[in-house]
Design a protein around this motif. Structure first.
Motif, PDB file in Angstrom:
ATOM      1  N   ARG A 136      -1.373  -1.539  -3.250  1.00 46.03           N
ATOM      2  CA  ARG A 136      -0.750  -2.717  -3.883  1.00 46.03           C
ATOM      3  C   ARG A 136      -0.403  -3.760  -2.830  1.00 46.03           C
ATOM      4  O   ARG A 136      -0.552  -4.958  -3.063  1.00 46.03           O
ATOM      5  CB  ARG A 136       0.504  -2.307  -4.655  1.00 46.03           C
ATOM      6  CG  ARG A 136       0.301  -1.329  -5.793  1.00 46.03           C
ATOM      7  CD  ARG A 136      -0.497  -1.892  -6.968  1.00 46.03           C
ATOM      8  NE  ARG A 136      -1.927  -1.930  -6.728  1.00 46.03           N
ATOM      9  CZ  ARG A 136      -2.713  -0.837  -6.757  1.00 46.03           C
ATOM     10  NH1 ARG A 136      -2.200   0.366  -6.967  1.00 46.03           N
ATOM     11  NH2 ARG A 136      -4.009  -0.953  -6.573  1.00 46.03           N
ATOM     12  N   PHE A 137       0.074  -3.302  -1.679  1.00 42.99           N
ATOM     13  CA  PHE A 137       0.445  -4.238  -0.615  1.00 42.99           C
ATOM     14  C   PHE A 137      -0.801  -4.937  -0.075  1.00 42.99           C
ATOM     15  O   PHE A 137      -0.758  -6.132   0.245  1.00 42.99           O
ATOM     16  CB  PHE A 137       1.172  -3.514   0.515  1.00 42.99           C
ATOM     17  CG  PHE A 137       1.730  -4.437   1.559  1.00 42.99           C
ATOM     18  CD1 PHE A 137       2.856  -5.191   1.301  1.00 42.99           C
ATOM     19  CD2 PHE A 137       1.123  -4.552   2.803  1.00 42.99           C
ATOM     20  CE1 PHE A 137       3.367  -6.067   2.264  1.00 42.99           C
ATOM     21  CE2 PHE A 137       1.616  -5.412   3.769  1.00 42.99           C
ATOM     22  CZ  PHE A 137       2.753  -6.171   3.487  1.00 42.99           C
ATOM     23  N   ARG A 138      -1.915  -4.193  -0.005  1.00 45.23           N
ATOM     24  CA  ARG A 138      -3.158  -4.809   0.463  1.00 45.23           C
ATOM     25  C   ARG A 138      -3.611  -5.879  -0.530  1.00 45.23           C
ATOM     26  O   ARG A 138      -4.002  -6.987  -0.115  1.00 45.23           O
ATOM     27  CB  ARG A 138      -4.246  -3.752   0.627  1.00 45.23           C
ATOM     28  CG  ARG A 138      -5.587  -4.371   1.021  1.00 45.23           C
ATOM     29  CD  ARG A 138      -6.637  -3.350   1.360  1.00 45.23           C
ATOM     30  NE  ARG A 138      -7.836  -3.999   1.870  1.00 45.23           N
ATOM     31  CZ  ARG A 138      -8.820  -3.377   2.488  1.00 45.23           C
ATOM     32  NH1 ARG A 138      -8.754  -2.072   2.681  1.00 45.23           N
ATOM     33  NH2 ARG A 138      -9.869  -4.044   2.916  1.00 45.23           N
ATOM     34  N   GLU A 139      -3.562  -5.569  -1.811  1.00 45.69           N
ATOM     35  CA  GLU A 139      -3.946  -6.557  -2.824  1.00 45.69           C
ATOM     36  C   GLU A 139      -3.050  -7.789  -2.744  1.00 45.69           C
ATOM     37  O   GLU A 139      -3.515  -8.925  -2.856  1.00 45.69           O
ATOM     38  CB  GLU A 139      -3.866  -5.933  -4.223  1.00 45.69           C
ATOM     39  CG  GLU A 139      -4.912  -4.863  -4.472  1.00 45.69           C
ATOM     40  CD  GLU A 139      -4.721  -4.178  -5.811  1.00 45.69           C
ATOM     41  OE1 GLU A 139      -3.799  -4.597  -6.566  1.00 45.69           O
ATOM     42  OE2 GLU A 139      -5.466  -3.233  -6.125  1.00 45.69           O
ATOM     43  N   PHE A 140      -1.757  -7.545  -2.550  1.00 44.56           N
ATOM     44  CA  PHE A 140      -0.789  -8.638  -2.452  1.00 44.56           C
ATOM     45  C   PHE A 140      -1.084  -9.502  -1.228  1.00 44.56           C
ATOM     46  O   PHE A 140      -1.089 -10.736  -1.300  1.00 44.56           O
ATOM     47  CB  PHE A 140       0.617  -8.048  -2.363  1.00 44.56           C
ATOM     48  CG  PHE A 140       1.699  -9.058  -2.105  1.00 44.56           C
ATOM     49  CD1 PHE A 140       2.157  -9.886  -3.114  1.00 44.56           C
ATOM     50  CD2 PHE A 140       2.276  -9.181  -0.843  1.00 44.56           C
ATOM     51  CE1 PHE A 140       3.154 -10.817  -2.875  1.00 44.56           C
ATOM     52  CE2 PHE A 140       3.266 -10.108  -0.588  1.00 44.56           C
ATOM     53  CZ  PHE A 140       3.705 -10.932  -1.611  1.00 44.56           C
ATOM     54  N   PHE A 141      -1.354  -8.868  -0.103  1.00 48.09           N
ATOM     55  CA  PHE A 141      -1.626  -9.589   1.146  1.00 48.09           C
ATOM     56  C   PHE A 141      -2.915 -10.400   1.014  1.00 48.09           C
ATOM     57  O   PHE A 141      -2.975 -11.569   1.423  1.00 48.09           O
ATOM     58  CB  PHE A 141      -1.724  -8.601   2.306  1.00 48.09           C
ATOM     59  CG  PHE A 141      -1.458  -9.219   3.649  1.00 48.09           C
ATOM     60  CD1 PHE A 141      -2.368 -10.085   4.224  1.00 48.09           C
ATOM     61  CD2 PHE A 141      -0.299  -8.926   4.344  1.00 48.09           C
ATOM     62  CE1 PHE A 141      -2.130 -10.655   5.463  1.00 48.09           C
ATOM     63  CE2 PHE A 141      -0.040  -9.495   5.590  1.00 48.09           C
ATOM     64  CZ  PHE A 141      -0.965 -10.360   6.152  1.00 48.09           C
ATOM     65  N   GLU A 142      -3.946  -9.778   0.431  1.00 50.25           N
ATOM     66  CA  GLU A 142      -5.228 -10.463   0.315  1.00 50.25           C
ATOM     67  C   GLU A 142      -5.153 -11.656  -0.631  1.00 50.25           C
ATOM     68  O   GLU A 142      -5.787 -12.693  -0.386  1.00 50.25           O
ATOM     69  CB  GLU A 142      -6.304  -9.472  -0.148  1.00 50.25           C
ATOM     70  CG  GLU A 142      -6.683  -8.452   0.927  1.00 50.25           C
ATOM     71  CD  GLU A 142      -7.692  -7.427   0.429  1.00 50.25           C
ATOM     72  OE1 GLU A 142      -7.911  -7.387  -0.808  1.00 50.25           O
ATOM     73  OE2 GLU A 142      -8.249  -6.689   1.262  1.00 50.25           O
ATOM     74  N   SER A 143      -4.375 -11.524  -1.710  1.00 51.81           N
ATOM     75  CA  SER A 143      -4.236 -12.652  -2.633  1.00 51.81           C
ATOM     76  C   SER A 143      -3.539 -13.824  -1.953  1.00 51.81           C
ATOM     77  O   SER A 143      -3.847 -14.998  -2.227  1.00 51.81           O
ATOM     78  CB  SER A 143      -3.465 -12.223  -3.884  1.00 51.81           C
ATOM     79  OG  SER A 143      -2.113 -11.949  -3.575  1.00 51.81           O
TER      80      SER A 143
END
Length: 263
Positions: free
Chosen positions: A122-129
């Motif tokens: 989830r943190f990776r998705e958040f960072f990438e967005s």
């Protein structure tokens, strides 16, 4: 049936004004957060066009500041007025909200420990967005730059993540001067060079920029500073428990006085 009147029951001034002092700090802090957030929005022109918030694909840090400000202002106001006016409804609202926040924090900490892989994804998705929206909001840009500079990292899992951003993307369709590059905050500091990053090419990455991803760095930082993190969590929890104790004690005093007046 015998009824006992508590003729000596009274509201403790110590608890009353201690709870007021406890809450005035949070109320004033809430005012500061709201003021800073609204000022930041006015500088970016958001107050004149609120649709700018919805058009941003990443997260606007000002929204988080305003949310914290609203919560602190509301709870501080309820606690201050409830204590001064001896209002049971406001005191119960304040107490209940603090209890809810306390258990939410505890639940998040436990779930984050139990489901580390899910949290990492989830943190990776958040960072990438937010990488995609890096140039869309100056506050978001400053937040990412500060994170990367402070932790000497680049991207979520590496510099390649910046290909997600239209300005740094390496595709042939891109005509940006920052094509195939990374933000300056990814660059290794060099006192001899004033302006760094942006045009740093991929074949020079290993020698001129940070190659570790921010998620990897943060995962390594947490075990090394676990006692500091635990200390902060315990300190916040004790403050919340202290506020709950003051509110419940004051509520009990007020109810005892009112019960005495009814007999």
């Amino acid at each position: 049936m015998h009824y006992y009147r508590y003729s000596n029951a009274k509201v403790s001034c110590w608890y009353k004004y201690l709870l007021f002092s406890y809450n005035i700090v949070f109320w004033l802090a809430g005012v500061v957060f709201l003021g800073v957030g609204l000022w930041a929005w006015s500088e970016k022109g958001v107050l004149s066009d609120l649709t700018k918030v919805t058009r941003l694909h990443g997260i606007d840090p000002v929204v988080l500041v305003l949310m914290v400000g609203v919560v602190m202002f509301t709870l501080g106001f309820a606690g201050c007025v409830g204590a001064l006016r001896e209002n049971i409804c406001l005191l119960k609202f304040f107490c209940g909200a603090i209890v809810l926040i306390f258990f939410l924090e505890l639940a998040v900490a436990v779930l984050a420990f139990l489901f580390q892989d899910w949290v990492r994804d989830r943190f990776r998705e958040f960072f990438e967005s937010n990488i995609r929206s890096y140039r869309d909001d100056i506050d978001l840009q400053n937040l990412i730059d500060s994170l990367q500079k402070a932790n000497q990292c680049c991207g979520a899992f590496g510099p390649e993540d910046w290909d997600l951003n239209v300005y740094f993307n390496c595709s042939g369709a891109s005509y940006s001067r920052e094509k195939c590059g990374v933000p300056f905050s990814c660059c290794v500091p060099d006192p001899a060079v004033r302006d760094q990053g942006g045009d740093t090419l991929k074949n020079k990455w290993d020698e001129s920029i940070f190659t570790k991803g921010c998620i990897q760095v943060l995962e390594g930082w947490l075990p090394r500073n676990i006692y500091i993190v635990a200390g902060v969590f315990i300190a916040i929890s004790l403050l919340q428990i202290f506020g709950i104790f003051l509110a419940r004690t004051l509520i009990s005093d007020i109810e005892a006085v009112k019960a005495g007046h009814h007999f």
